[in-house]
Design a protein around this motif. Structure first.
Motif, PDB file in Angstrom:
ATOM      1  N   ILE A  17      14.490  -6.906 -42.480  1.00 19.09           N
ATOM      2  CA  ILE A  17      13.933  -7.610 -41.113  1.00 19.09           C
ATOM      3  C   ILE A  17      15.242  -8.002 -40.336  1.00 19.09           C
ATOM      4  CG2 ILE A  17      13.517  -9.823 -41.830  1.00 19.09           C
ATOM      5  CD1 ILE A  17      10.760  -9.879 -40.317  1.00 19.09           C
ATOM      6  N   ARG A  18      16.170  -8.217 -41.158  1.00 18.46           N
ATOM      7  CA  ARG A  18      17.393  -8.698 -40.303  1.00 18.46           C
ATOM      8  C   ARG A  18      18.418  -7.771 -40.125  1.00 18.46           C
ATOM      9  NH1 ARG A  18      20.331 -13.323 -43.821  1.00 18.46           N
ATOM     10  NH2 ARG A  18      18.230 -14.413 -43.216  1.00 18.46           N
ATOM     11  N   THR A  19      18.201  -6.609 -40.457  1.00 18.81           N
ATOM     12  CA  THR A  19      19.107  -5.484 -40.230  1.00 18.81           C
ATOM     13  C   THR A  19      19.484  -5.313 -38.720  1.00 18.81           C
ATOM     14  OG1 THR A  19      18.219  -4.485 -42.106  1.00 18.81           O
ATOM     15  CG2 THR A  19      19.821  -3.163 -41.021  1.00 18.81           C
ATOM     16  N   ASN A  20      18.454  -5.059 -38.301  1.00 20.46           N
ATOM     17  CA  ASN A  20      18.622  -4.761 -36.678  1.00 20.46           C
ATOM     18  C   ASN A  20      17.205  -4.915 -35.827  1.00 20.46           C
ATOM     19  OD1 ASN A  20      17.023  -2.623 -37.129  1.00 20.46           O
ATOM     20  ND2 ASN A  20      18.575  -1.155 -37.066  1.00 20.46           N
ATOM     21  N   LEU A  21      17.293  -4.778 -34.657  1.00 19.03           N
ATOM     22  CA  LEU A  21      16.029  -5.038 -33.789  1.00 19.03           C
ATOM     23  C   LEU A  21      14.750  -4.420 -34.143  1.00 19.03           C
ATOM     24  CD1 LEU A  21      17.189  -5.621 -29.999  1.00 19.03           C
ATOM     25  CD2 LEU A  21      15.440  -6.837 -31.500  1.00 19.03           C
TER      26      LEU A  21
ATOM     27  N   ALA B 145      22.558  -9.338 -30.936  1.00 16.92           N
ATOM     28  CA  ALA B 145      22.009  -8.020 -31.815  1.00 16.92           C
ATOM     29  C   ALA B 145      21.059  -7.258 -30.692  1.00 16.92           C
ATOM     30  CB  ALA B 145      21.234  -8.658 -33.143  1.00 16.92           C
ATOM     31  N   GLY B 146      21.340  -7.773 -29.503  1.00 16.97           N
ATOM     32  CA  GLY B 146      20.456  -6.461 -28.557  1.00 16.97           C
ATOM     33  C   GLY B 146      19.082  -7.300 -28.185  1.00 16.97           C
ATOM     34  N   GLY B 147      19.039  -8.322 -28.560  1.00 15.45           N
ATOM     35  CA  GLY B 147      17.441  -9.027 -28.183  1.00 15.45           C
ATOM     36  C   GLY B 147      17.859  -9.465 -27.044  1.00 15.45           C
TER      37      GLY B 147
ATOM     38  N   PHE C  60       9.426  -2.722 -25.824  1.00 13.08           N
ATOM     39  CA  PHE C  60      10.264  -2.882 -25.018  1.00 13.08           C
ATOM     40  C   PHE C  60      11.750  -2.957 -25.882  1.00 13.08           C
ATOM     41  CE2 PHE C  60      13.697  -6.486 -23.716  1.00 13.08           C
ATOM     42  CZ  PHE C  60      13.761  -6.027 -22.488  1.00 13.08           C
ATOM     43  N   TYR C  61      11.747  -3.289 -27.200  1.00  9.05           N
ATOM     44  CA  TYR C  61      13.168  -3.060 -27.878  1.00  9.05           C
ATOM     45  C   TYR C  61      13.396  -1.789 -28.496  1.00  9.05           C
ATOM     46  CZ  TYR C  61      13.728  -8.160 -27.601  1.00  9.05           C
ATOM     47  OH  TYR C  61      14.011  -9.459 -27.081  1.00  9.05           O
TER      48      TYR C  61
ATOM     49  N   ILE D  21      10.420 -16.285 -36.905  1.00 11.21           N
ATOM     50  CA  ILE D  21      10.901 -15.174 -37.493  1.00 11.21           C
ATOM     51  C   ILE D  21      12.632 -15.091 -37.231  1.00 11.21           C
ATOM     52  CG2 ILE D  21      11.167 -12.684 -37.514  1.00 11.21           C
ATOM     53  CD1 ILE D  21       8.101 -12.330 -37.493  1.00 11.21           C
TER      54      ILE D  21
ATOM     55  N   THR E 297      13.528  -5.740 -37.243  1.00  9.38           N
ATOM     56  CA  THR E 297      12.844  -6.988 -36.949  1.00  9.38           C
ATOM     57  C   THR E 297      11.307  -6.597 -36.289  1.00  9.38           C
ATOM     58  OG1 THR E 297      14.972  -7.999 -36.240  1.00  9.38           O
ATOM     59  CG2 THR E 297      12.972  -9.305 -35.506  1.00  9.38           C
ATOM     60  N   THR E 298      11.366  -5.722 -35.139  1.00 11.35           N
ATOM     61  CA  THR E 298       9.996  -5.668 -34.678  1.00 11.35           C
ATOM     62  C   THR E 298       9.334  -4.947 -35.589  1.00 11.35           C
ATOM     63  OG1 THR E 298      11.274  -3.538 -33.562  1.00 11.35           O
ATOM     64  CG2 THR E 298      11.176  -5.688 -32.334  1.00 11.35           C
TER      65      THR E 298
ATOM     66  N   LYS F  96      16.819  -0.259 -28.595  1.00  9.40           N
ATOM     67  CA  LYS F  96      17.858  -1.422 -28.201  1.00  9.40           C
ATOM     68  C   LYS F  96      18.663  -1.836 -29.139  1.00  9.40           C
ATOM     69  CE  LYS F  96      16.199  -2.564 -23.618  1.00  9.40           C
ATOM     70  NZ  LYS F  96      15.194  -2.243 -23.618  1.00  9.40           N
TER      71      LYS F  96
ATOM     72  N   LEU G  13      13.894 -15.952 -40.801  1.00  8.66           N
ATOM     73  CA  LEU G  13      14.105 -14.715 -41.639  1.00  8.66           C
ATOM     74  C   LEU G  13      15.337 -13.989 -41.032  1.00  8.66           C
ATOM     75  CD1 LEU G  13      10.368 -13.616 -41.952  1.00  8.66           C
ATOM     76  CD2 LEU G  13      11.933 -14.745 -43.609  1.00  8.66           C
ATOM     77  N   GLY G  14      15.809 -14.427 -40.067  1.00  8.60           N
ATOM     78  CA  GLY G  14      17.060 -13.789 -39.655  1.00  8.60           C
ATOM     79  C   GLY G  14      16.758 -12.604 -38.565  1.00  8.60           C
ATOM     80  N   GLY G  15      15.740 -12.755 -37.973  1.00  7.32           N
ATOM     81  CA  GLY G  15      15.196 -11.641 -37.099  1.00  7.32           C
ATOM     82  C   GLY G  15      16.078 -11.528 -35.721  1.00  7.32           C
ATOM     83  N   HIS G  16      15.772 -10.751 -34.811  1.00  9.68           N
ATOM     84  CA  HIS G  16      16.797 -10.687 -33.655  1.00  9.68           C
ATOM     85  C   HIS G  16      15.840 -10.443 -32.363  1.00  9.68           C
ATOM     86  CE1 HIS G  16      19.759  -9.953 -36.302  1.00  9.68           C
ATOM     87  NE2 HIS G  16      19.185  -8.930 -36.980  1.00  9.68           N
ATOM     88  N   PHE G  17      14.719 -10.945 -32.344  1.00  7.59           N
ATOM     89  CA  PHE G  17      13.881 -11.106 -31.103  1.00  7.59           C
ATOM     90  C   PHE G  17      14.559 -11.447 -29.857  1.00  7.59           C
ATOM     91  CE2 PHE G  17      10.223 -10.766 -34.004  1.00  7.59           C
ATOM     92  CZ  PHE G  17       9.502  -9.773 -33.374  1.00  7.59           C
TER      93      PHE G  17
ATOM     94  N   VAL H  45      13.130 -12.273 -22.298  1.00  2.90           N
ATOM     95  CA  VAL H  45      11.653 -11.811 -23.063  1.00  2.90           C
ATOM     96  C   VAL H  45      11.082 -12.916 -23.293  1.00  2.90           C
ATOM     97  CG1 VAL H  45      10.631 -10.577 -25.068  1.00  2.90           C
ATOM     98  CG2 VAL H  45      12.408  -9.439 -23.688  1.00  2.90           C
TER      99      VAL H  45
ATOM    100  N   LEU I  99      21.694  -2.158 -31.955  1.00  2.85           N
ATOM    101  CA  LEU I  99      22.935  -1.903 -31.443  1.00  2.85           C
ATOM    102  C   LEU I  99      23.394  -1.251 -32.857  1.00  2.85           C
ATOM    103  CD1 LEU I  99      24.191  -5.494 -30.195  1.00  2.85           C
ATOM    104  CD2 LEU I  99      23.395  -3.455 -28.888  1.00  2.85           C
ATOM    105  N   TYR I 100      22.890  -1.326 -33.873  1.00  3.58           N
ATOM    106  CA  TYR I 100      23.242  -0.772 -34.941  1.00  3.58           C
ATOM    107  C   TYR I 100      22.163  -0.133 -35.799  1.00  3.58           C
ATOM    108  CZ  TYR I 100      23.882  -5.442 -35.458  1.00  3.58           C
ATOM    109  OH  TYR I 100      23.586  -6.873 -35.035  1.00  3.58           O
TER     110      TYR I 100
END
Ligand SMILES: [Cu+2]
Lengths: 564, 198
Positions: free
Chosen positions: B125-129, A255-257, B45-46, A242, B132-133, B49, A246-250, A261, B51-52
């Motif tokens: 899904i790519r905007t922020n954490l 981005a705070g990921g 966990f996230y 992902i 994504t989660t 968290k 898909l540009g996720g941030h896990f 983890v 950032l925006y």
């Protein structure tokens, strides 16, 4: 060979009718579409042995590169690809498939069943696993082609973030790693489900859980552990994909990921995985050591309980791989103690094996030799493991060759030794011919000597500060001579494995005919013909003790009089 | 060679073994639970968290109707299980179709929610954490609903063509087990995403 081979009365073994000659294509077709647990088991084992040679060759290339300082055999990039592929292959394409191969072949025979619980799922799982392996190795020729050794993964077998992020791992090398392991992971999950269902639902009459051979018991525990072990890796790899696609941030720290983890998720899989690999090796020892000591296993219930305890404790120790990450001292203390706790059930097992051999009439045939090697090396591996579990010592030794030496002591010294033992022990059952004892002894001694030259020496390199995963080193570090010795040991092991390969092929055509029960053993698989007919047993066996064939051979003194 | 078993037949009763279908499905559920656990842990966990923005409190609405639909479908599939056991195929068909309808309503609800989030709130899904989660966890669950629905539909087709009989009770129950699992996971996802995380 047995001191006195007592023949089994024509009980459960009825020779299969001779099949008319098939053409090569027909036979190949038969293997591809098979749902027979024995054929699938053999396919698993052949698949793994093939990859054992491949990953072994990769290891030897690594050792040539490290033969001396500033060597130029492999470039740095290729070196990274090779150690990644070596590790990934050995764990996922050799270790797990071969052990599931043995489980597939043996469990239905041992519990007197006709086949696994879900034969089609079984075939599906095998082909998923096989496809995963092909996908992983396609990376060598995929992407940029052979130039630069293709796009083989180069992020290490644990693929730490953020190295796996798009920015640091462009192209598709990491995708091959993740996708191949997701695919073979589902294969593993399918097989684990199958083994659990087989053990719980397919046992023959009289085969209560407490009369099951320990092999079946341990594979049952391992499969349960696999269910909750391989799936976290799958989940983490889905997250990785992902992130990448898909540009996720896990695992994207910008981005705070969190990269840590990933470490947690990976080792939540990675540590129990060690037990997924080593408990089948225990399972093999549980069958071979009693038969060659001519005594029933010592402490059967303790063995079962210890296995369950190991599986349970192994779920709570993963962060001992992360002491250097900078966890709180409470976490460090917790994971140090929980890791040491694993030593208790494993210690019980070692005592039980030694007690089984104690006072027995030991036959030093090749399978037993490998098992004795296993006992010795597993003990040492456990001791260095306890050293590494002490977090302050781990801060010093982490990511050094000491760690490499420790886990190769487990993976090679314990697991590979017992895989060899198992092949020598059950090859006669699967093929109807014995492996050559003479070549077997050569194989054993050369492998043992090579193993100790390589991996004993690595401990010292670790103490001297040599880090893992480096493609070369400076001449003034004083590591030259020891690295040379390590490499030489590696080649001795290579020669031993070649002898093994020759033995496998030669004995298939020229080996001494084995008969149904060459080792005078006690579990049900030896009651049927070698190789067993497709239906396994002509009549459904009925057992009354843990050693049904002992009861058959010694009607005057059967086990069920004593067992309760 | 003789084909007679020389093992003396003992008074041992045949073992009372559990059904392999049920054992297999339960094992699968255990494995799937581990996958969900990892995603839930990542979600928890996230929390907070990112950032925006946007944050969950700004954009998430609690899908009560959806939840009622999905959870009640567990009840209807249970009724269906009971009907086929007693060979009441008409009722079975009724309850089974109700289950499927409720599942579809749930999926449509999720689709509308996502549509709003993506086009109205600009959360992808790519905007922020959080994005994504959120999409990973809810999407993983929705994937399981889709898979479950496909299997339920398969059974529906076989029922309509008259292939499902009382003798298939156990298989139906094994499949229903999976559906119950999907519903139970929703309870966890709902709690984590819409109650704790908001
Ligand atoms: Cu570990």
């Amino acid at each position: 060979m047995a001191d006195q081979v007592l023949t089994i009365p024509d009980s459960l073994s009825v020779s299969p009718p001779q099949i008319a000659d098939e053409t090569f294509l027909e036979r190949l077709h038969g293997w591809v579409v098979t749902v027979d647990h024995k054929k699938l088991g053999i396919l698993y084992v052949l698949y793994s042995v093939f990859f054992l040679f491949v990953a072994g060759a990769e290891a030897l290339c690594i050792r040539i590169q490290l033969l001396r300082a500033h060597n130029h055999f492999l470039s740095a990039a290729v070196f990274n690809r090779f150690f990644t592929m070596h590790g990934t292959t050995m764990v996922f394409l050799v270790g797990m498939p071969i052990l599931f191969g043995f489980a597939n072949y043996l469990i239905p025979l041992m519990i007197g069943a006709r086949d696994m619980a879900f034969p089609r799922l079984n075939a599906f799982s095998f082909w998923l696993t096989a496809f995963g392996g092909l996908l992983l190795y396609f990376s060598f020729i995929g992407g940029f082609g052979l130039y630069g050794v293709g796009s083989a993964p180069d992020v290490g077998w644990f693929a730490y973030a953020p190295l796996t992020a798009r920015a640091f791992s462009p192209g598709h090398s990491t995708d091959y790693w993740a996708l191949a392991l997701i695919v073979s992971g589902f294969g593993t999950l399918g097989t684990a489900i199958n083994i659990i269902a087989t053990v719980l639902s397919m046992r023959c009459r009289g085969m209560t859980l407490w009369r099951m051979p320990l092999f079946a018991w341990l594979m049952f525990v391992v499969s349960g552990l696999t269910l909750i072990t391989i799936t976290p890796l799958t989940a983490a790899q889905i997250m990785l994909l992902i992130d990448r696609y898909l540009g996720g941030h896990f695992f994207d720290t910008q981005a705070g990921g969190s990269a840590v983890v990933w470490m947690h998720f990976f080792w939540i899989f990675g540590h129990p995985e060690v037990y997924v690999l080593v408990m089948p090796a225990f399972a093999i020892a549980n069958e071979i050591i009693p038969v060659f000591s001519r005594k029933a296993i010592f402490g059967y219930p303790a063995m079962v309980a210890a296995s369950a305890a190991i599986a349970f404790v192994s779920l709570g120790v993963w962060a001992h791989h992360m002491f250097t990450v900078g966890m709180t001292s409470v976490s460090n203390a917790f994971f140090t103690l929980s890791t040491m706790l694993v030593g208790v059930p494993t210690g019980i097992k070692i005592f039980n094996w030694v007690a089984t051999m104690w006072g027995g009439r030991i036959r030093f045939a090749t399978p037993m030799l490998f098992c004795i090697g296993f006992l010795f090396q597993f003990l040492l591996a456990g001791l260095t493991g306890i050293m590494l579990s002490v977090s302050p010592l781990d801060w010093q030794l982490h990511n050094s060759y000491f760690v490499i030496a420790h886990f190769h002591y487990v993976l090679v010294g314990a697991i590979v030794f017992n895989i060899f033992a198992a092949i020598y022990y059950w090859y006669p059952k699967a093929t109807g011919r014995m492996l050559s004892e003479r070549l077997g002894k050569w194989h054993f001694w050369l492998f043992l000597i090579g193993f100790h030259i390589t991996f004993d020496t690595m401990h010292f390199l670790g103490f001297m500060g040599m880090p893992r995963s480096i493609y070369t080193f400076e001449p003034d570090r004083g590591w030259d001579r020891l690295n040379m010795i390590v490499s030489i040991g590696g080649f001795i092991q290579g020669v031993a494995v070649l002898i093994f390969a020759v033995n496998l092929v030669w004995s298939y055509y020229r080996g001494q005919p084995a008969g149904d029960d060459p080792w005078d053993a006690w579990t049900l698989e030896w009651a049927t013909a070698s190789p067993p007919p497709e239906y396994n047993f002509a009549t459904e066996p009925v057992v009354r003790s843990r050693r049904p064939l002992w009861d058959l051979k010694h009607p005057e003194d059967p086990d069920w009089r004593y067992e309760q | 060679m003789s084909t007679i078993s020389l093992v003396p037949l003992t008074p041992d009763q045949p073992l009372d073994l559990p059904s392999r279908g049920r054992v297999g499905m339960l094992s699968l559920i255990i494995g799937e639970s581990a996958i969900f656990t990892i995603f839930v842990v990542a979600y928890v966990f996230y929390i907070g968290k990112s950032l925006y923005g946007p944050t969950p409190a700004q954009v998430l609405e609690v899908p009560i109707f959806n939840t009622v639909c999905l959870l009640s479908s567990s009840f209807f599939i249970w009724l269906a299980e009971g009907s086929i056991e007693k060979n009441r195929m008409r009722r079975f068909l009724l309850w089974w179709s109700t289950t499927i309808c409720l599942g579809i309503v749930f999926l449509v609800g999720t689709a509308r929610e996502w549509l709003k989030l993506i086009y109205h709130d600009g959360l992808t899904i790519r905007t922020n954490l959080f994005g994504t989660t959120f999409y990973s966890l809810v999407g993983l669950h929705a994937t399981h609903v889709v898979v479950g629905l496909l299997m339920l539909l398969l059974v529906l087709v076989f029922t309509l063509t008259g292939h499902v009989k009382e003798s298939h009770t156990e298989r139906i129950q094994v499949l229903a087990l999976y559906w119950h699992f999907v519903d139970a996971v929703w309870v966890v996802v709902f709690t984590v995403v819409y109650i704790i995380g908001r």
